[in-house]
Design an enzyme around this catalytic site. Structure first.
Site, short mmCIF file in Angstrom:
data_model
loop_
_atom_site.label_atom_id
_atom_site.label_comp_id
_atom_site.label_asym_id
_atom_site.label_seq_id
_atom_site.Cartn_x
_atom_site.Cartn_y
_atom_site.Cartn_z
N MET A 177 -11.86 5.52 -0.28
CA MET A 177 -12.45 5.92 1.01
C MET A 177 -13.00 7.33 0.84
SD MET A 177 -9.43 4.31 3.31
CE MET A 177 -8.38 4.14 1.87
N MET A 183 -8.42 9.03 -0.17
CA MET A 183 -9.19 9.52 0.98
C MET A 183 -9.60 10.97 0.72
SD MET A 183 -6.96 8.02 4.13
CE MET A 183 -6.14 6.40 4.02
N ASP A 224 -4.58 4.07 -1.74
CA ASP A 224 -5.62 4.53 -0.81
C ASP A 224 -6.03 5.95 -1.12
OD1 ASP A 224 -5.99 2.29 1.05
OD2 ASP A 224 -3.85 2.61 1.47
N SER A 259 0.86 -1.18 0.00
CA SER A 259 0.00 0.00 0.00
C SER A 259 0.89 1.22 0.00
CB SER A 259 -0.88 0.02 1.25
OG SER A 259 -1.42 1.32 1.42
N HIS A 291 -8.46 1.76 -3.59
CA HIS A 291 -9.38 1.65 -2.45
C HIS A 291 -9.96 3.03 -2.21
CE1 HIS A 291 -9.61 0.82 2.19
NE2 HIS A 291 -10.81 1.01 1.65
N MET A 345 -11.82 -4.81 6.03
CA MET A 345 -11.00 -3.82 6.71
C MET A 345 -10.68 -4.33 8.11
SD MET A 345 -10.26 -1.41 4.68
CE MET A 345 -9.34 -0.45 5.89
N HIS A 361 -1.61 -1.34 -4.02
CA HIS A 361 -2.83 -0.84 -3.38
C HIS A 361 -2.71 0.67 -3.19
CE1 HIS A 361 -6.35 -1.48 -0.69
NE2 HIS A 361 -5.81 -0.53 0.06
N ASP A 418 -6.99 -5.70 4.75
CA ASP A 418 -6.30 -4.41 4.70
C ASP A 418 -6.29 -3.77 6.09
OD1 ASP A 418 -5.22 -1.98 3.94
OD2 ASP A 418 -7.00 -1.30 2.85
N GLY A 419 -5.09 -3.62 6.62
CA GLY A 419 -4.93 -2.90 7.88
C GLY A 419 -4.24 -3.73 8.94
N GLY A 420 -3.07 -3.28 9.37
CA GLY A 420 -2.35 -3.99 10.44
C GLY A 420 -1.80 -5.33 10.01
C1 DX5 Z 1 -6.04 2.32 5.81
C2 DX5 Z 1 -5.69 1.89 4.43
C3 DX5 Z 1 -4.66 0.85 4.34
C4 DX5 Z 1 -3.33 1.24 4.91
C5 DX5 Z 1 -2.83 0.05 5.65
O1 DX5 Z 1 -7.13 3.16 5.78
O2 DX5 Z 1 -6.84 1.40 3.77
O3 DX5 Z 1 -4.51 0.38 3.01
O4 DX5 Z 1 -2.36 1.60 3.94
O5 DX5 Z 1 -1.67 0.40 6.33
P1 DX5 Z 1 -0.98 -0.61 7.32
O6 DX5 Z 1 -0.61 -1.83 6.53
O7 DX5 Z 1 0.20 0.15 7.84
O8 DX5 Z 1 -1.97 -0.93 8.41
ZN ZN Z 2 -6.53 0.48 1.80
#
Ligand code: DX5
Ligand code: ZN
Length: 214
Positions: free
Chosen positions: A66, A32, A30, A3, A64, A135, A28, A170-172
């Site tokens: 958002m 926003m 993001d 990402s 993605h 997510m 990926h 996606d996330g953590g």
């Molecule tokens: C968060 C994003 C993720 C983000 C994940 O809103 O959708 O794609 O980049 O970042 P990590 O992998 O650091 O949690």
């Molecule tokens: Zn994302």
């Protein structure tokens, strides 16, 4: 899949090239808007600034969204080089129509949902979508902690998959969590900080791929 949210925003091309050299082929991205999530990142013009680099090496761009009213932006992202667009169920009152628009624009269609949204909210959309994205943090920032209930939620989403569909997480996602994501059924893993916040993003990507066994 890397990402680029955690990449250096002033050096996208070189940061993408480094991961292409390491072997990554899916990226990926993001997007926003400062409304659906508090943060603003970038739009289609930024995607088009590195799309050629990814496509000429046979890679794909997974956007993605958002953002509120994503329907208004889909054509621009398609033109910019997006290969897939994923929208949030929370932003799409006419989700069936939105997924149809993504397909008409020649892209793969994904649907995702926030950690507090019941997975049943995407059961109907799963009949139209190509990818379900789970997510595992609240959207908006990289570097957050994986929410433990995500493994159970992956299982619930997996039960909705038709043959050939993707199940993305996606996330953590990082060395401590990627194996349990795989075990719970994910076949597309997104990692931001676990790749770009490391001394060698390329090596970090390779290590994650080895751990995930994908
Ligand atoms: C968060 C994003 C993720 C983000 C994940 O809103 O959708 O794609 O980049 O970042 P990590 O992998 O650091 O949690
Ligand atoms: Zn994302």
């Amino acid at each position: 899949m890397p990402s680029i949210l955690s990449a250096d925003f002033g050096a996208f091309r070189s940061q993408v090239a480094e991961l292409l050299d390491a072997g990554a082929r899916a990226f990926h991205v993001d997007v926003m808007d400062g409304h659906f999530v508090p943060v603003i990142t970038f739009g289609p013009r930024v995607v088009s600034s590195f799309a050629d680099l990814i496509h000429e090496r046979g890679g794909t761009i997974d956007v993605h969204l958002m953002i509120e009213e994503p329907e208004r932006q889909l054509a621009e992202f398609a033109k910019a080089g997006a290969d897939s667009c994923t929208v949030h169920v929370e932003t799409c009152p006419h989700l069936h129509h939105t997924l149809g628009m993504i397909h008409e624009l020649g892209m793969t269609a994904g649907v995702t949902l926030n950690p507090s949204t019941p997975t049943a909210a995407v059961a109907e959309a799963a009949l139209e979508a190509d990818v379900l994205l789970c997510m595992s943090v609240n959207p908006g920032w990289g570097g957050q902690k994986f929410i433990e209930s995500s493994s159970r939620r992956l299982g619930e989403l997996k039960a909705m998959l038709r043959p050939g569909m993707g199940l993305e997480i996606d996330g953590g996602v990082g060395p401590a969590t990627i194996e349990r994501c795989r075990a719970a059924g994910a076949n597309l893993m997104v990692a931001g900080s676990a790749i770009y916040d490391q001394p060698s993003p390329g090596e970090a990507w390779r290590a994650l791929v080895a751990l995930a066994g994908v």
